[in-house]
Design a protein around this motif. Structure first.
Motif, PDB file in Angstrom:
ATOM      1  N   UNK A   1       5.989 -18.305   1.413  1.00 32.42           N
ATOM      2  CA  UNK A   1       7.060 -17.412   1.048  1.00 32.42           C
ATOM      3  C   UNK A   1       8.189 -17.857  -0.013  1.00 32.42           C
TER       4      UNK A   1
ATOM      5  N   UNK B   1      -2.298 -10.051  -1.504  1.00 25.23           N
ATOM      6  CA  UNK B   1      -2.072 -10.491  -0.133  1.00 25.23           C
ATOM      7  C   UNK B   1      -2.812 -11.552   0.432  1.00 25.23           C
TER       8      UNK B   1
ATOM      9  N   UNK C   1      -4.294 -13.830   3.518  1.00 22.96           N
ATOM     10  CA  UNK C   1      -4.390 -13.753   5.005  1.00 22.96           C
ATOM     11  C   UNK C   1      -4.782 -15.170   5.637  1.00 22.96           C
TER      12      UNK C   1
ATOM     13  N   UNK D   1       7.049 -12.654  -0.143  1.00 21.40           N
ATOM     14  CA  UNK D   1       8.100 -12.493   0.710  1.00 21.40           C
ATOM     15  C   UNK D   1       7.922 -11.424   1.911  1.00 21.40           C
ATOM     16  N   UNK D   2       6.924 -10.734   1.809  1.00 20.56           N
ATOM     17  CA  UNK D   2       6.857  -9.569   2.779  1.00 20.56           C
ATOM     18  C   UNK D   2       6.025  -9.798   3.863  1.00 20.56           C
ATOM     19  N   UNK D   3       6.453  -9.765   5.166  1.00 19.68           N
ATOM     20  CA  UNK D   3       5.694 -10.213   6.241  1.00 19.68           C
ATOM     21  C   UNK D   3       4.995  -9.003   6.578  1.00 19.68           C
ATOM     22  N   UNK D   4       3.457  -9.190   6.968  1.00 20.54           N
ATOM     23  CA  UNK D   4       2.734  -8.052   7.420  1.00 20.54           C
ATOM     24  C   UNK D   4       2.489  -8.110   8.771  1.00 20.54           C
TER      25      UNK D   4
ATOM     26  N   UNK E   1       2.388 -10.570   2.203  1.00 16.17           N
ATOM     27  CA  UNK E   1       2.128  -9.916   0.869  1.00 16.17           C
ATOM     28  C   UNK E   1       3.262 -10.166  -0.226  1.00 16.17           C
ATOM     29  N   UNK E   2       2.951  -9.713  -1.315  1.00 17.80           N
ATOM     30  CA  UNK E   2       3.813 -10.168  -2.405  1.00 17.80           C
ATOM     31  C   UNK E   2       4.352  -8.537  -2.935  1.00 17.80           C
ATOM     32  N   UNK E   3       5.637  -8.472  -2.929  1.00 19.09           N
ATOM     33  CA  UNK E   3       6.251  -7.091  -2.957  1.00 19.09           C
ATOM     34  C   UNK E   3       5.832  -6.559  -4.395  1.00 19.09           C
ATOM     35  N   UNK E   4       5.372  -5.303  -4.484  1.00 19.03           N
ATOM     36  CA  UNK E   4       5.463  -4.891  -5.746  1.00 19.03           C
ATOM     37  C   UNK E   4       3.979  -5.120  -6.255  1.00 19.03           C
ATOM     38  N   UNK E   5       3.287  -5.943  -5.587  1.00 23.16           N
ATOM     39  CA  UNK E   5       1.460  -5.979  -6.313  1.00 23.16           C
ATOM     40  C   UNK E   5       0.740  -5.621  -5.177  1.00 23.16           C
ATOM     41  N   UNK E   6      -0.351  -5.884  -5.576  1.00 20.45           N
ATOM     42  CA  UNK E   6      -1.594  -5.674  -4.559  1.00 20.45           C
ATOM     43  C   UNK E   6      -2.086  -6.994  -3.639  1.00 20.45           C
TER      44      UNK E   6
END
Lengths: 230, 391
Positions: free
Chosen positions: A66, A134, A136, A72-75, A127-132
């Protein structure tokens, strides 16, 4: 029809490049900060990045992805039980399934991507906001001691996911003060997503759907065209 | 039959009987406890909310879900891949076709097959039609919760145009079960494209109507503006997605940024964001998304390619060993399936990442300190579907 709104990421799945610089860079950054705690990793170019971290570095890994790597995006956060189900796929299920079920040999629990040594693994995605992009993340859980650190200090959304993993798999997240049942009634016993937990609906009544094999559109339904519902 | 021990049978019976009881103390020393649900119009189903109040202000709130938990992750493990779509249809029941797509895409990714162009186009159109059916009802429902009757009837009326289009392709108004690994079950009926474009005109009229009737309404604005503000960083940390995230100013849409297997890279559309992060911002972003969806559908209808709708797929589908996570931008937010295959006819493990689950997990934080009438406004603007929380 290229336009400015699709400029951020040029459809990585389409080209399937042999190397994936963006994900390689993320992995290098994680390795730099976590060191030996990155046990194993796998990159499928254009598709995904899997990282397995050491069990005691689980909480630290969340901080790194993070705050250092910017994911910063928690999936989601969940777990996988790698043991095959003792009931098979309930295809020939009858009421005569013995209890306790004959448990498959422990050696049959074979983890998937990035390997592992234990029956249970926790699995989380960020995931990273604004991108593809991710990541795991996986971590082993020792068979006799299903405990691992919590993520709630880093990702607030992990609280409910940890509650769910706790009730479904019996995993304890140390540091999460609220591991009450989320879905299940308070009095419920057992951990439903463990493979040895029987799916009662299938046990008491065999599944009829297994005979319905629908022919594909355009395919000749010459051999036994049963179950052809429109 | 030696299926379960006595203790286990008793536990099961207790569990069944206990679904009305929860471990929350209802009597408190100071203040009162307000119990909403499990059957309350503002909860879109059986969500229960227990709030401790000090006068009109909420001290703390707890969300109790699980009244509709159906164990889909467990059920997926005993079904074959084609059988899963009929199950996951029921997760977000207002936009049901959109639930099938990420699962099918994950299976296709593992099998390394790709649907033909025409199938991609039709998939994307149906995906966006699901969004229309879902969000148009949201706007009417939100107004209903705030005390306005008319928009709800208008929403139901105009949603019919969308549902009719979905029905005439798939045969199902709510649960199409139309997506297949490698393509689609069937091609479009004759004249469908013209009908769809006519329906889009109706939906755009509906949007204009709602813009004036609901979002432009003075009472609505007073109830929604500045209420339930979510900072962008917290929204990301909770995993909020869809309009809830974009309503907090985060410019991120999976349709644009990580499009997999759908035709979004072929169309021109705008991702709307709103900097305010309050209930009004979320509703406003949703309304704009409906407008964008009609534009996407129009463009795809115009550029519809010919050809097959099904790739070459084996008759008995066995997915090679591997793991895949595919997420799409569903009406409610990001929905994804983590599919683990062991080379069998069915998945070994499926983790369903549904949007509403994360979206609603912020509620205990968000309700702290708000006034009782705002609870309704906030819950309404977060917009969740119970099936999407409980799975």
């Amino acid at each position: 029809m290229a336009d400015d709104t699709t400029a951020t990421e040029d459809a990585p799945a389409e080209e399937a490049p042999a190397t994936d610089d963006a994900r390689e860079a993320v992995l290098a950054e994680l390795t730099e900060h976590l060191g030996d705690a990155v046990v194993d990793s796998l990159i499928k170019p254009g598709l995904g990045l899997w990282v397995r971290v050491a069990t005691d570095a689980w909480t630290e890994a969340a901080d790194v992805v993070r705050h250092k790597a910017g994911f910063r995006f928690f999936d989601f956060l969940s777990a996988i039980d790698w043991l095959p189900s003792p009931y098979g796929r309930y295809e020939d299920a009858t009421v005569d399934i013995p209890w306790p079920p004959p448990m498959p040999d422990r050696s049959q629990a074979v983890p998937g991507y990035t390997g592992g040594d234990t029956r249970f693994q926790v699995l989380a995605s960020v995931a990273k906001p604004g991108t593809a992009l991710r990541i795991l993340l996986k971590a082993d859980l020792p068979d006799d001691d299903l405990r691992i650190g919590t993520w709630i200090r880093t990702y607030a959304g992990a609280a409910w996911h940890e509650r769910e993993a706790h009730e479904m798999f019996g995993i304890t997240f140390e540091g999460n003060p609220d591991l009450r049942h989320l879905y299940l009634p308070t009095e419920f016993e057992g951990h439903p997503l463990r493979k040895e937990f029987p799916l009662l609906a299938r046990v008491v009544k065999p599944w009829p759907g297994i005979v319905d094999v629908e022919p594909m559109p355009g395919e000749d339904a010459d051999d036994e065209a049963e179950g052809d519902e429109g | 039959m030696t299926l379960l021990t006595d203790a286990q049978q008793l536990a099961y019976a207790n569990a069944q009987a206990a679904d009305g009881r929860v471990n929350v103390e209802l009597e408190t020393d100071d203040g009162m406890t307000l119990n909403m649900g499990p059957q309350h119009p503002a909860t879109h189903g059986t969500l229960r909310l227990v709030a401790r109040l000090d006068g009109e202000q909420v001290i703390s709130a707890d969300v109790l879900c699980g009244y509709m938990h159906r164990g889909y992750e467990k059920l997926c493990e005993v079904r074959s891949y084609p059988q899963v779509t009929t199950l996951v249809n029921r997760i977000d029941w207002l936009g049901s076709f959109a639930n099938e797509v990420p699962f099918i895409l994950a299976a296709e990714q593992l099998m390394e097959i790709e649907a033909p162009d025409r199938a991609k186009w039709i998939r994307t159109i149906l995906f966006e039609l699901s969004r229309l059916a879902n969000i148009s009802l949201f706007i009417g429902d939100l107004a209903l919760q705030l005390g306005a009757q008319t928009p709800a009837f208008l929403a139901f009326r105009d949603r019919e145009f969308v549902l009719n289009q979905i029905e005439s392709v798939t045969g199902g108004r709510f649960h199409p079960n139309f997506d297949r690994i490698g393509g689609l079950k069937d091609d479009l009926p004759k004249g469908w494209i013209a009908d769809t474009k006519a329906a889009m005109v109706r939906i755009r009229d509906f949007c204009d109507l709602m813009d004036e009737l609901v979002l432009g309404n003075e009472i609505f604005q007073m109830r929604m503006r500045g209420v339930g503000v979510i900072p962008a960083d917290l929204a990301l940390s909770y995993g909020l997605s869809g309009a809830n995230l974009r309503g907090s100013g985060v410019d991120w849409d999976l349709r644009r940024d990580s499009n997999i297997g759908l035709a979004y890279d072929q169309v021109d559309f705008k991702v709307w964001t709103h900097p305010d992060g309050d209930s009004y911002a979320r509703s406003w972003v949703r309304l704009q998304e409906v407008r964008e969806a009609t534009r996407i559908i129009d463009q795809l209808c115009d550029s519809m390619p010919g050809g097959a709708i099904m790739a070459k797929v084996p008759r008995i589908i066995k997915v090679p060993e591997g793991e895949a996570y595919v997420a799409t931008e569903n009406p409610l937010g990001e929905m994804g399936y983590y599919v683990v295959s062991k080379g069998d006819t069915g998945p070994f493990r499926v983790k369903i990442r549904s949007a509403s689950f994360n979206n609603i997990s912020i509620v205990p934080w968000l309700l702290k300190g708000v006034y009782v009438p705002d609870i309704i406004a906030i819950l309404g603007s977060l917009y969740f579907i119970l099936g999407d929380i409980d799975r």
